[in-house]
Design an enzyme around this catalytic site. Structure first.
Site, PDB file in Angstrom:
ATOM      1  N   GLU A 134     -19.724  11.336  52.134  1.00 45.32           N
ATOM      2  CA  GLU A 134     -19.582  10.837  50.771  1.00 45.32           C
ATOM      3  C   GLU A 134     -20.947  10.881  50.091  1.00 45.32           C
ATOM      4  O   GLU A 134     -21.624   9.877  49.938  1.00 45.32           O
ATOM      5  CB  GLU A 134     -19.016   9.415  50.770  1.00 45.32           C
ATOM      6  CG  GLU A 134     -18.646   8.977  49.377  1.00 45.32           C
ATOM      7  CD  GLU A 134     -18.104   7.565  49.314  1.00 45.32           C
ATOM      8  OE1 GLU A 134     -17.201   7.344  48.494  1.00 45.32           O
ATOM      9  OE2 GLU A 134     -18.565   6.696  50.053  1.00 45.32           O
TER      10      GLU A 134
ATOM     11  N   GLU B 197     -14.125  -1.374  53.172  1.00 43.59           N
ATOM     12  CA  GLU B 197     -15.472  -0.816  53.050  1.00 43.59           C
ATOM     13  C   GLU B 197     -16.377  -1.758  52.273  1.00 43.59           C
ATOM     14  O   GLU B 197     -16.169  -1.987  51.082  1.00 43.59           O
ATOM     15  CB  GLU B 197     -15.436   0.534  52.333  1.00 43.59           C
ATOM     16  CG  GLU B 197     -16.823   1.125  52.152  1.00 43.59           C
ATOM     17  CD  GLU B 197     -16.838   2.407  51.338  1.00 43.59           C
ATOM     18  OE1 GLU B 197     -17.879   3.074  51.343  1.00 43.59           O
ATOM     19  OE2 GLU B 197     -15.824   2.735  50.685  1.00 43.59           O
TER      20      GLU B 197
END
Length: 179
Positions: free
Chosen positions: A146, A47
């Site tokens: 998120e 990520e």
């Protein structure tokens, strides 16, 4: 699937001065990790995290850099975890980035920019458009939320019910026609 973190540029160190050494170490570690994960039939996810707001020292901060690392590592069980929040902050151009990096994507995460709240909160991103783009590209994976809910968790998922209803779906994403 497991998120494999890239690490941080050491405090007091110039990023450019250590970039080569950090890349070499990261690639070696990813190859080792990918081989271990393959024994368990698992996928590792890289990520890119923005270094403008979230973590100024995080090593991997753009999808371009992550794609280059994935190519150098050369392991099929390593994929890109594309967090649209971080991608927007670092590069914008989300449609093109989704199209370009789609073959590498193993997971998508979302949050509105700039507040990092629910997708229907005020901000820069048009999530109905982005969700339709993901569908048109053939994305069948999960979309991780998120973000920091403004209220409680259930209240924070109200945007999803509204989105399903706007698409003629019921709670859980099932078609009203199918019932």
């Amino acid at each position: 699937r497991i998120h494999v973190m890239a690490g941080r540029v050491p405090l007091g160190t110039d990023r450019a001065a250590v970039a080569g050494e950090m890349e070499t170490t990261f690639i070696e570690n990813l190859r080792y990790t990918a081989d271990l994960l393959s024994q368990e039939d698992m996928i590792g996810l890289l990520e890119p995290i923005n270094n403008r707001i979230t973590d100024p020292r995080y090593y991997l901060n753009t999808p371009h850099h992550a794609a280059a690392i994935l190519e150098k590592v050369g392991r099929p069980n390593l994929k890109l975890q594309l967090d649209l929040f971080h991608c927007q902050i670092m590069d914008g151009n989300l449609s093109r980035n989704l199209e370009t990096y789609f073959p590498l994507i193993g997971h998508i995460q979302i949050a509105q920019v700039p507040g990092r709240h629910e997708p229907d909160s005020p901000g820069e991103l048009n999530f109905p458009y982005l969700f339709e783009l993901l569908e048109s590209l053939g994305y069948t994976g999960y979309v991780g939320c998120e973000y920091a809910p403004k209220g409680d968790t259930l209240e924070g998922l109200g945007w999803l019910r509204s989105y399903w209803e706007s698409r003629g779906l019921q709670h859980g994403g099932t078609s009203k026609a199918a019932k």
